[in-house]
Design a protein around this motif. Structure first.
Motif, PDB file in Angstrom:
ATOM      1  N   GLU A 109       0.840  -1.202   0.000  1.00  0.00           N
ATOM      2  CA  GLU A 109       0.000   0.000   0.000  1.00  0.00           C
ATOM      3  C   GLU A 109       0.877   1.255   0.000  1.00  0.00           C
ATOM      4  N   GLY A 110       1.937   1.226   0.805  1.00  0.00           N
ATOM      5  CA  GLY A 110       2.850   2.365   0.837  1.00  0.00           C
ATOM      6  C   GLY A 110       3.520   2.598  -0.502  1.00  0.00           C
ATOM      7  N   VAL A 123       4.510   7.225   3.907  1.00  0.00           N
ATOM      8  CA  VAL A 123       5.230   7.208   5.181  1.00  0.00           C
ATOM      9  C   VAL A 123       4.389   6.531   6.258  1.00  0.00           C
ATOM     10  N   LEU A 124       3.115   6.886   6.313  1.00  0.00           N
ATOM     11  CA  LEU A 124       2.245   6.303   7.335  1.00  0.00           C
ATOM     12  C   LEU A 124       2.124   4.794   7.160  1.00  0.00           C
ATOM     13  N   ASN A 145      12.677   2.709   2.221  1.00  0.00           N
ATOM     14  CA  ASN A 145      11.565   3.319   1.480  1.00  0.00           C
ATOM     15  C   ASN A 145      11.046   4.551   2.218  1.00  0.00           C
ATOM     16  N   ARG A 146      10.926   4.422   3.533  1.00  0.00           N
ATOM     17  CA  ARG A 146      10.434   5.562   4.308  1.00  0.00           C
ATOM     18  C   ARG A 146      11.450   6.705   4.282  1.00  0.00           C
ATOM     19  N   ALA A 159      14.701  11.357   7.790  1.00  0.00           N
ATOM     20  CA  ALA A 159      15.380  10.515   6.800  1.00  0.00           C
ATOM     21  C   ALA A 159      16.724  10.045   7.343  1.00  0.00           C
ATOM     22  N   VAL A 160      17.454  10.950   8.001  1.00  0.00           N
ATOM     23  CA  VAL A 160      18.735  10.575   8.609  1.00  0.00           C
ATOM     24  C   VAL A 160      18.528   9.504   9.670  1.00  0.00           C
ATOM     25  N   ASN A 161      17.493   9.661  10.490  1.00  0.00           N
ATOM     26  CA  ASN A 161      17.232   8.672  11.544  1.00  0.00           C
ATOM     27  C   ASN A 161      17.029   7.274  10.961  1.00  0.00           C
ATOM     28  N   ASP A 162      16.261   7.187   9.870  1.00  0.00           N
ATOM     29  CA  ASP A 162      16.002   5.875   9.269  1.00  0.00           C
ATOM     30  C   ASP A 162      17.275   5.273   8.688  1.00  0.00           C
ATOM     31  N   VAL A 163      18.077   6.097   8.031  1.00  0.00           N
ATOM     32  CA  VAL A 163      19.321   5.588   7.444  1.00  0.00           C
ATOM     33  C   VAL A 163      20.280   5.134   8.542  1.00  0.00           C
ATOM     34  N   GLN A 164      20.405   5.928   9.590  1.00  0.00           N
ATOM     35  CA  GLN A 164      21.313   5.546  10.672  1.00  0.00           C
ATOM     36  C   GLN A 164      20.838   4.277  11.377  1.00  0.00           C
TER      37      GLN A 164
END
Length: 678
Positions: A109-110, A123-124, A145-146, A159-164
């Motif tokens: 769905e995302g 994102v949700l 993806n997020r 975005a940085v938080n997800d990559v880290q």
């Protein structure tokens, strides 16, 4: 929960929302982070079905059919995903079929929302999918993806938080799929770049190009990041590119900030960390945000009442305030700079909002108070020309207004005879020393032109709502002691010069190939005017006390226009009056407090050297006068002296316009007419 009924206005969005009890409310969100995007993408702001949390206290007004909720501050509302503790249980998805993976279904769905450019909804969905996922492989895909969706939404810290999280929790596992590292490193670098954290972006790109050398995009990004680091560490800029960008209607330079041999002392004021020479680059700062004239042309102007401070302001001011708020939402690390300026505002003197302490983080988000931002903008935003008027084709009209926190008055105090000079190229501010500085000396700049009358300067400097007082420098004290009678006397003398110049306007005193003696004034009339003007200049000069108040302490601004006209008269009269023209220019330099040392030893027919012994006030027209002096010396055959004046002119151009490389662009035609190759 947002319903599928949304209306975008000029200053916000109105929608219907339902609470967990089923009651319907009318919600108004103002000063949105993406408010400046035209047209607004409502699906990225309030997608149908998204769940919001409104922070208390909020404004609520009841009507006959429903209540209305108003939110003004960008950080006073937030999106909720199903993993958040505040998300109502009754709205959470229920997955009854154990054969279907909830995460896989939500990921699909995302992805569908992402392909439809509905990034907020994607994102949700990715966030909900992560609530169920236990597979490292699928979890990695969801995080990346997020991160990409956050990048496209401008939510760079997230975005940085997800990559880290991916790099520390997944990529550290030796059994993970390394093919996804390429995406993670690239997206992390892009997010760090947008946050102006160039060293972090560089580190990720170095690793990316080493592990995936075939990635051309990564190599290009690495080249760009290295350029930013050169700017940030050494102040090495492409000045021609900055000049070219500044000519656009809405210039947006992609550059790093540079801080030279200066630092802030305990009170926040910039001071030199070592001895500094005149002309040295001290600071390059990209505006937090700007509003250019081209962005408001054709728009209807309206007045907006600010109830917080009981002030009226034009809608353009609020437009810039919203742009600044949007930028702070994207790059929250810059909120501290704005918050520190609010400590100088009377309205926040006794409140926590005016504190100079570090800003508060709530729910992992920086608090952004729109009223604080607007008060800071009104007090410290600066009108500026996108390029210096000396540059060929540039307009002398201020073409924008912007906020540069690093150079605001609390950090860079005003002085009528300052020790630094600021200039602009597009949305970039450039600060250079305009005289030699000692280590530990505080930096000053003219926030108001000192040639303005004393009352006007003080009225401009003492802005309502701030605790910044009027200038009390020696120049102001001298003018105050002289009184209105002396100032009126000087104005009257300058007006007499203007009356004389009407008989032979400066634009008719041509000395180039286009001169037409039959159309221009006669030499006899110009000679008579020149004698009268020189007498008035002598009288003007006598109104100043050279012994008590030398020109470097009290520049003789009233003399500048008469002396410029006197130079034009003598130049028009031909070779027999060339020395008189040079003396008029020499008086011009002296009126601004400059002192030069002339060396004739062994000079021969080419003339001697000229060096600056004391720097004076760098008036914008000082460069033009220096160019005139060098060109006259060249025509007299004093080429060594002419070259010395040209070098001084180039150095002055660097101080008043940003960089010496702009000199040829501004005055190349003058030297070309003399067959003088720069």
């Amino acid at each position: 929960m947002a319903r599928d009924l949304r209306v975008a206005g000029d200053d916000g969005v109105v929608t219907l929302v339902e609470d967990e009890l089923g009651a319907v409310h009318r919600l108004r969100l103002y000063n949105l982070p993406s408010q400046n995007q035209k047209p607004l993408n409502l699906d990225d702001i309030l997608p149908p079905g998204c769940v919001l949390a409104i922070k208390e206290p909020y404004c609520e007004a009841a009507s006959e059919d429903m209540s209305g909720i108003r939110v003004d501050h960008p950080s006073d509302w937030m999106y909720l995903s199903e993993v958040h503790a505040l998300f109502p249980e009754i709205w959470k998805h229920q997955f009854d079929d154990p054969s279907v993976s909830p995460s896989e279904s939500l990921k699909n769905e995302g992805n569908a929302f992402f392909k439809a450019h509905k990034y907020r909804q994607s994102v949700l969905k990715y966030t909900e999918a992560l609530r169920f996922e236990r597979s490292p492989s699928l979890g990695a895909t969801l995080l990346l993806n997020r991160a990409q969706a956050y990048l496209l939404l401008g939510d760079y810290p997230l975005a940085v938080n997800d990559v880290q999280k991916y790099l520390t929790e997944i990529a550290s596992n030796p059994d993970h799929a390394k093919s996804q590292d390429e995406k993670a490193l690239f997206r992390g670098a892009k997010a760090f770049y947008a946050l102006r954290k160039y060293q972090d972006a560089h580190d990720l790109l170095e690793r990316l190009t080493k592990e995936f050398p075939q990635n051309k995009d990564a190599r290009q990004e690495l080249t760009k990041v290295k350029t930013r680091l050169e700017e940030e560490k050494w102040g090495r800029y492409d000045w021609f590119a900055l000049s070219a960008e500044a000519r656009k209607p809405v210039p947006k330079n992609d550059v790093a900030d540079y801080v030279g041999s200066i630092k802030r002392d305990g009170s926040g004021v910039w001071v030199a960390t070592r001895d500094v020479k005149a002309g040295e680059l001290l600071l390059v700062s990209k505006a937090l945000d700007v509003l250019f004239a081209a962005e408001v042309e054709g728009n209807e102007k309206a007045l907006v009442y600010d109830a917080t401070r009981a002030l009226l302001g034009e809608s353009e001011g609020w437009t810039l305030t919203r742009k600044i708020a949007s930028k702070l939402s994207e790059v929250p690390s810059q909120v501290d700079d704005v918050q520190s300026l609010s400590g100088c505002l009377d309205v926040y003197q006794d409140s926590e909002e005016g504190s100079s302490e570090k800003v508060v983080m709530i729910d992992d988000r920086t608090i952004i108070d729109i009223n604080v931002i607007d008060a800071v903008r009104e007090a410290f935003a600066t009108p500026f020309p996108a390029i210096h008027p000396l540059i060929t084709g540039a307009s002398s009209v201020f073409s924008g207004v912007g906020l540069w926190p690093a150079s605001a008055r609390p950090h860079l105090p005003h002085a009528c005879t300052p020790n630094t000079s600021r200039s602009f190229l597009g949305d970039v501010l450039i600060l250079r020393a305009c005289r030699d500085l000692k280590s530990g000396e505080g930096l000053t700049v003219s926030h108001v032109h000192p040639a303005l009358p004393l009352e006007e300067r003080r009225a401009e400097l003492v802005r309502p709502g701030t605790r910044l007082g009027a200038c009390e420098c020696a120049f102001c004290a001298i003018e105050e002691k002289e009184g209105n009678e002396m100032r009126a006397r000087r104005v009257e003398l300058v007006q007499r010069v203007k009356t004389l110049s009407d008989k032979a306007p400066a634009e008719r005193l041509r000395t180039d190939a286009a001169r037409d003696d039959s159309a221009g004034p006669s030499n006899d009339s110009v000679k008579e005017i020149a004698r009268s003007v020189e007498g008035l200049c002598d009288t003007l000069e006598s109104t100043y006390s050279q012994r008590e108040h030398p020109a470097h302490v009290q520049p003789r601004f009233a003399l500048l226009e008469p002396l410029s006209y006197l130079f034009a008269c003598y130049l028009y009269l031909g070779p027999t009056h060339t020395e008189d023209a040079m003396r008029a220019n020499a008086r011009y330099f002296a009126a601004l407090g400059f002192e030069f040392e002339y060396t004739d030893v062994g000079a021969g027919a080419g003339g001697g050297d000229v060096v600056v012994r004391r720097h004076g006030y760098y008036h914008p027209l000082i460069v033009k006068t220096l160019v005139q002096q060098s060109s006259v010396c060249w025509q007299l055959g004093k080429k060594r002296t002419a070259d010395a004046w040209r070098r001084i002119a180039e150095n002055s151009m660097e101080i008043v316009a940003g960089h010496r490389r702009l000199f040829k662009e501004a005055f190349g035609k003058v030297y070309a007419s003399l067959n003088w190759e720069l």
